[in-house]
Scaffold this active site. Sequence first.
Site, short mmCIF file in Angstrom:
data_model
loop_
_atom_site.label_atom_id
_atom_site.label_comp_id
_atom_site.label_asym_id
_atom_site.label_seq_id
_atom_site.Cartn_x
_atom_site.Cartn_y
_atom_site.Cartn_z
CD GLU A 16 -33.78 21.69 -21.41
OE1 GLU A 16 -33.45 20.83 -22.49
OE2 GLU A 16 -35.02 22.01 -21.28
CD GLU A 74 -36.84 25.71 -21.95
OE1 GLU A 74 -37.12 24.77 -22.58
OE2 GLU A 74 -35.41 26.35 -22.30
#
Length: 480
Positions: A179, A384
């Site tokens: 991320e 995720e």
Amino acid sequence: MADTGPEARPRPHSRPLRFPSGFLWGAATSAYQVEGAADEGGRTPSIWDTFSRTPGKVLGGDTGDVAVDHLHRLHEDVALMARLGVTAYRFSVSWPRVQPTGRGPAVQQGLDVYRRLVDDLLDHGIRPLLTLYHWDLPQELEDAGGWPRRDTARWFADYAGIVAEALGDRVDLWTTLNEPWCSAFLGYASGVHAPGRTEPVAALRAAHHLNLAHGLGAQALRAALPARGQVMISLNPSAVRARTRSPQDLDAQRQVDALSTRIFTGPLLHGAYPADLLADTASLTDWSFVRDHDLAVIKHPLDALGINYYAPTVVSAATDNAPPRQDGHGAAERSPWVGADRVAFHQPPGSRTEMGWSVDASGLYDLLTRFHREAPGLPLYVTENGAAYDDRPNAEGDVHDPDRIAYLHAHLAAAHRALQDGADLRGYFLWSFLDNFEWAYGYSKRFGAVYVDFATQRRTPKSSAHWYARVARTNEVPEP
Ligand code: FCB
């Protein structure tokens, strides 16, 4: 006791959702959130150690000093994973544990920790997916300028090479960055994440240097890994919805899509920053920090793309009485959305998790099919996905979390639908294996499939862990 009630009987057309054989059923964690042992083995502070030890930055003053003591419990935690039937484990390596100064020699003891973990996983038939960077920059590198400084990308590549040399013979799934949007914009623009800076231009520079770090890191991995090594990056692209179809709201959607997603996928997949992003931010910077050849380095071919997804983002054009800005990651006084001052963020109606994030699995479907269209043939992983709920043990000590089961069910059904529509989805990693340190929220949010009593470190698989174990064992998602 046999349950013969009407609700136990299968519904007329209900069929379990079958996943392709070899599909990876994983669980994920990251170093700072679970490891603890912060001052052991020559590890130096990362930006998250510094940030969490700074009063007022993390709820309750929580830190990752002890976290869930995973580093001291690797063996029992891997055994628990094996009992729960997960077939892959995504973990991250702590940069300051293996290379304490961030640019000097590696520490053997640090590398050995991960070698032991990987060996243990392989002994249990669990495939490791190694994340090189999950936000814990060595503090020394932040002191030298952090991600807004170009050299950090080169130092990252050196670190990537070190880890690949040490573990490349036994790890074949690698993700460079987790991320990067959060690293750049929560770390350097809104400041709700480490290092807590609020400098919009520095955030854009950081985003570019993270992209460059991925490209240089991928080159270093290729040089050190055997041919079977696969290199990916884990992004958190936004599934952005416009509140209405008005041109103004659609423009807000476009801006947030550029800042959250295309700022990464533009250079990664297409070799260029989107023209609209450059225009939107032109009053802040001319992007001259992007040098010749950077874009060619960043467009290093990926073996797969990792997608992290939790909730969609709903936007509109701001009006004078727009609600306060929300980014879902903490109470930001400054916006992470650099250059998008006229965008308002909204909470859609419907159920929410304990994070306040709305439950809407269609965003996952949209992202998987989007990248299937945008990068045909590129294998995808959900690296995720999961939800925080206020889980508590009952009198018997069991933890029932039906909301999390419903969340996982809906998102796996969305993933299955994307597979049927052609997305080459290879695996799914539940966030998280264990309850852990949830960044600015400290230990107040529980994402685990396994409950952790933070006082005793006792682990108790929640009902969702047993549900997920059955999914992994059968390769099927049952009807709800
Ligand atoms: C993601 C992070 C992960 C975890 C989840 C809830 O943004 O990558 O570490 O905190 O959110």
